[in-house]
Design a protein around this motif. Structure first.
Motif: not given
Length: 406
Positions: A283-285, A317-322, A399-401
């Protein structure tokens, strides 16, 4: 000699104003609305001329997405708010949006204050009314397009338009009817929160003193949303309900407007455990900027610096991809609106008593100024073009994909 920089990503706007196809005073009651631009002194995050040129190039070349906004215009006189909402007709800030640099905006309809038939909000008939009126207005102009498939998001950028993604902050209005999710999908809703601050049939909101987690019906709703292609959000859910939803979903889940509770201890922000679980599921924050939300001990006065501290903490905390952005702004007096609706929206229950109040969030006051200033901050701090591209758009597209119908 004055150095003139061409605005990047300007949209094809023809001057349309909401409901101009109707006759004011005959077809609807007219209200004096808040200014779309310059309601407060405009603020441009300070960068050099060379940096500003890079900012405009980024806006032009990348997909610029806000994952959470309210693009409607508040009445100027907030004492008219309840009467205004009972009319069931919201105006959209098209002119300001044309200058926002955004290609995609997630429009979170104001259904916590949908008061056509009830002062409590979240009623099924009021939500349908709200969606129909707004989409009718959108259908009468050409700059903003109703986004229902991924192809619409790409098309908007190509054509100099803005893709509007329909979003609801809670699933309260479906009551115990799963098929209502299908109906909302048919109306154009593509992302939904499980719950707002108060508990509903699906689970517990952040206001509740005891969080029993996702209910049996909530698990059924999650499964249906996965099948339909509705992206699930847990921004306003309680901690256990958030964790249960992330676990129950077969697809990534979002936190589309929040921040890190570690930086400011309020239930409105998410603990590290929920942020990590969201990222681990793909997911994404998205970091929010609604007044008095993303503040920190380093920056107790809410502004773009405190907002971006939440961004950097979450990215580390979780990485730039999220990580992405969901500023959660509107056109009008946001602080005054919170004061007026503090009980209606359970705002006080999610805030700390010792916060330093502001009249507005400097640099992130409305949907038109957020993304350009965010990009300026990122450029100023030396973020790479690749990382900027991720956090302003492609992380959300990923995330939409994974969640939308193909």
């Amino acid at each position: 000699m004055t150095h003139i920089i061409k605005q990047g990503n300007k949209k094809v706007y023809d001057g349309y104003k909401s409901f101009q196809y109707l006759e004011a005073g005959v077809d609807f009651k007219e209200y004096k609305l808040s200014k779309e631009n310059d309601r407060v002194p405009p603020f441009v995050y300070p960068v050099s001329i060379d940096e500003e040129e890079e900012v405009q190039q980024i806006l032009e070349e990348n997909y610029i997405v806000s994952m959470h906004e309210h693009t409607f215009i508040m009445p100027e006189d907030l004492q008219e708010f309840y009467e205004f909402r009972r009319q069931g007709r919201d105006w959209t800030g098209y002119e300001a949006l044309s200058q926002s640099g955004m290609d995609v905006v997630f429009e979170n309809f104001m259904d916590g204050t949908a008061m056509v038939t009830s002062m409590a909000g979240w009623k099924w008939s009021d939500v349908i009314h709200d969606l129909g009126i707004r989409y009718s207005d959108i259908a009468h102009q050409d700059m903003v397009i109703k986004a229902e498939r991924l192809a619409d998001l790409y098309r908007a950028k190509r054509e100099g338009k803005i893709a509007l993604v329909g979003a609801l902050e809670s699933s309260t209005m479906i009551e115990n009817e799963l098929d209502r999710l299908d109906i909302l999908y048919g109306f154009g809703i593509r992302t939904m929160g499980i719950v707002y601050s108060e508990a509903n049939q699906l689970g517990s909101g952040l206001r509740e003193p005891n969080d029993g987690g996702l209910t049996v019906f909530g698990k059924q709703a999650v499964k249906r949303m996965n099948k339909l292609g509705i992206t699930i959000d847990v921004s306003h859910a309680g901690d256990q309900t958030s964790l249960d939803t992330i676990e129950a979903s077969e697809k990534p889940v979002t936190i589309n407007h929040a921040g890190a509770r570690t930086l400011w201890n309020t239930k409105r922000l998410k603990p590290d455990s929920v942020i990590k679980a969201c990222a681990e599921k793909g997911g994404v924050i998205a970091i929010e900027a609604a007044p008095h939300s993303t503040i920190t001990e380093n920056h107790p006065e809410h502004n773009i610096e405190s907002f971006m501290e939440h961004f950097e903490y979450t990215a580390n905390l979780v990485g730039i991809d999220h990580v992405a952005f969901g500023p959660d702004t509107l056109f009008g007096d946001h602080v005054g609106t919170h004061d007026l609706l503090s009980g209606q929206l359970s705002i006080k229950s999610a805030q700390m008593a010792n916060l330093k109040r502001v009249e507005y969030v400097k640099g992130l006051e409305n949907p038109a100024e957020c993304m350009p200033n965010i990009v300026r901050w990122l450029v100023k701090k030396g973020y790479s073009r690749q990382d900027i591209s991720k956090v302003v758009g492609t992380n959300i597209f990923r995330v939409l994909e994974a969640t939308w119908a193909k």
